[in-house]
Design a protein around this motif. Structure first.
Motif, PDB file in Angstrom:
ATOM      1  N   GLU A  71       0.845  -1.079  -0.004  1.00 21.17           N
ATOM      2  CA  GLU A  71      -0.054   0.191   0.061  1.00 21.17           C
ATOM      3  C   GLU A  71       0.886   1.256   0.127  1.00 21.17           C
ATOM      4  O   GLU A  71       0.166   2.283   0.005  1.00 21.17           O
ATOM      5  CB  GLU A  71      -0.965   0.128   1.386  1.00 21.17           C
ATOM      6  N   LEU A  72       2.255   1.192  -0.296  1.00 19.88           N
ATOM      7  CA  LEU A  72       3.115   2.339  -0.169  1.00 19.88           C
ATOM      8  C   LEU A  72       2.882   3.440  -0.973  1.00 19.88           C
ATOM      9  O   LEU A  72       2.900   4.375  -0.962  1.00 19.88           O
ATOM     10  CB  LEU A  72       4.456   1.877   0.009  1.00 19.88           C
ATOM     11  N   GLY A  73       2.614   2.938  -2.423  1.00 24.47           N
ATOM     12  CA  GLY A  73       2.405   3.885  -3.473  1.00 24.47           C
ATOM     13  C   GLY A  73       1.207   4.677  -3.028  1.00 24.47           C
ATOM     14  O   GLY A  73       1.312   5.958  -3.239  1.00 24.47           O
ATOM     15  N   ARG A  74      -0.003   4.088  -2.819  1.00 25.66           N
ATOM     16  CA  ARG A  74      -1.123   4.962  -2.572  1.00 25.66           C
ATOM     17  C   ARG A  74      -0.827   5.777  -1.137  1.00 25.66           C
ATOM     18  O   ARG A  74      -1.436   6.927  -1.151  1.00 25.66           O
ATOM     19  CB  ARG A  74      -2.155   3.891  -2.170  1.00 25.66           C
ATOM     20  N   ALA A  75      -0.254   5.305  -0.270  1.00 28.31           N
ATOM     21  CA  ALA A  75       0.136   6.099   0.862  1.00 28.31           C
ATOM     22  C   ALA A  75       0.958   7.249   0.706  1.00 28.31           C
ATOM     23  O   ALA A  75       0.455   8.490   1.183  1.00 28.31           O
ATOM     24  CB  ALA A  75       0.883   5.294   2.066  1.00 28.31           C
ATOM     25  N   LEU A  76       1.939   7.182  -0.300  1.00 28.53           N
ATOM     26  CA  LEU A  76       2.790   8.368  -0.622  1.00 28.53           C
ATOM     27  C   LEU A  76       2.089   9.493  -1.600  1.00 28.53           C
ATOM     28  O   LEU A  76       1.821  10.574  -1.113  1.00 28.53           O
ATOM     29  CB  LEU A  76       3.932   7.770  -1.599  1.00 28.53           C
ATOM     30  N   VAL A  77       1.142   9.034  -2.258  1.00 23.15           N
ATOM     31  CA  VAL A  77       0.238   9.813  -3.153  1.00 23.15           C
ATOM     32  C   VAL A  77      -0.838  10.616  -2.099  1.00 23.15           C
ATOM     33  O   VAL A  77      -1.127  11.834  -2.379  1.00 23.15           O
ATOM     34  CB  VAL A  77      -0.480   9.448  -4.129  1.00 23.15           C
ATOM     35  N   PHE A  78      -1.127   9.741  -1.236  1.00 22.38           N
ATOM     36  CA  PHE A  78      -2.389  10.213  -0.359  1.00 22.38           C
ATOM     37  C   PHE A  78      -1.742  11.583   0.492  1.00 22.38           C
ATOM     38  O   PHE A  78      -2.347  12.483   0.649  1.00 22.38           O
ATOM     39  CB  PHE A  78      -3.097   9.215   0.741  1.00 22.38           C
ATOM     40  N   ARG A  79      -0.525  11.201   0.888  1.00 23.03           N
ATOM     41  CA  ARG A  79      -0.065  12.419   1.711  1.00 23.03           C
ATOM     42  C   ARG A  79       0.032  13.637   1.075  1.00 23.03           C
ATOM     43  O   ARG A  79      -0.074  14.696   1.626  1.00 23.03           O
ATOM     44  CB  ARG A  79       1.419  11.698   2.326  1.00 23.03           C
ATOM     45  N   VAL A  80       0.635  13.617  -0.336  1.00 18.99           N
ATOM     46  CA  VAL A  80       0.737  14.888  -1.185  1.00 18.99           C
ATOM     47  C   VAL A  80      -0.557  15.369  -0.981  1.00 18.99           C
ATOM     48  O   VAL A  80      -0.646  16.514  -1.022  1.00 18.99           O
ATOM     49  CB  VAL A  80       1.183  14.430  -2.442  1.00 18.99           C
ATOM     50  N   LEU A  81      -1.655  14.738  -1.557  1.00 21.23           N
ATOM     51  CA  LEU A  81      -2.816  15.339  -1.877  1.00 21.23           C
ATOM     52  C   LEU A  81      -3.612  15.632  -0.531  1.00 21.23           C
ATOM     53  O   LEU A  81      -4.199  16.983  -0.407  1.00 21.23           O
ATOM     54  CB  LEU A  81      -3.815  14.215  -2.485  1.00 21.23           C
ATOM     55  N   MET A  82      -3.054  15.292   0.833  1.00 23.12           N
ATOM     56  CA  MET A  82      -3.750  15.683   1.893  1.00 23.12           C
ATOM     57  C   MET A  82      -2.855  17.107   2.142  1.00 23.12           C
ATOM     58  O   MET A  82      -3.844  17.966   2.887  1.00 23.12           O
ATOM     59  CB  MET A  82      -3.447  14.567   3.233  1.00 23.12           C
ATOM     60  N   ARG A  83      -1.599  17.091   2.184  1.00 26.27           N
ATOM     61  CA  ARG A  83      -0.981  18.279   2.364  1.00 26.27           C
ATOM     62  C   ARG A  83      -1.582  19.608   1.294  1.00 26.27           C
ATOM     63  O   ARG A  83      -1.762  20.515   1.874  1.00 26.27           O
ATOM     64  CB  ARG A  83       0.330  18.343   2.121  1.00 26.27           C
TER      65      ARG A  83
END
Length: 181
Positions: A71-83
């Motif tokens: 799930e790491l790829g999704r987690a990295l992208v999620f964090r960018v979008l949350m910021r």
């Protein structure tokens, strides 16, 4: 505890450095934007270089990702979008400015490679020559962070669709690393 003028100056510096880069911004620009004198800025931060260092993102991008590798790829992208959603500074997007506009680009490049590339290699277990998979993931995330911020790409997409779509692209490199190892 910081005083209001300190935080106001940091906010102005963060925004101006992020928009124009280190070399294009003067202490006077920051002071004027913050509504204070250049003398106060120098008194509080001692130099433009120290002010620049004070506004660099310090969020641990990689160390606190406590998700399964799948799930790491999704987690990295999620964090960018949350910021982005929270109006926070994007560390991935700051990489080009942090290197090219740093007072000493050679030192900045070394430090950022260590923080991002070496950190990513450790996170995904990349032991290939030149950390090939970690390099690709770092490039994908740097590009994603910058285009989300600067070009406002994906603004018309549903949040979860971006996470799924771009997260899968990043995850493909992580999975390839795992398969190669």
């Amino acid at each position: 505890m910081s005083i209001p003028s300190h935080e106001t100056i940091l906010n102005s510096a963060r925004r101006l450095f992020g928009e124009r880069g280190y070399r294009a911004v003067t202490v006077r620009d920051i002071a004027a934007d913050a509504g204070f004198s250049a003398a106060l800025v120098m008194k509080l931060f001692l130099s433009k270089e120290k002010l620049y260092a004070a506004v660099q993102p310090d969020e641990p991008l990689l160390d606190e990702l406590n998700v399964p590798t799948a799930e790491l790829g999704r987690a990295l992208v999620f964090r960018v979008l949350m910021r982005r959603e929270r109006g926070m500074q994007e560390p991935w997007a700051a990489i080009p400015f942090a290197v090219l506009d740093a007072p000493d680009p050679k030192i900045a490049r070394r430090d950022i490679r260590e923080a991002y590339l070496d950190g990513m290699a450790r996170l995904i277990g990349d032991t290939t020559p030149e950390s090939r998979f970690a390099s690709t993931v770092t490039a994908l995330m740097t590009g994603f962070g910058e285009t989300v911020r600067t070009l406002e790409l994906f603004n018309d997409w549903e949040f979860d669709d971006v996470v799924a779509h771009y997260g899968a692209i990043v995850q493909a490199q992580i999975d390839a690393c795992l398969a190669a190892g």
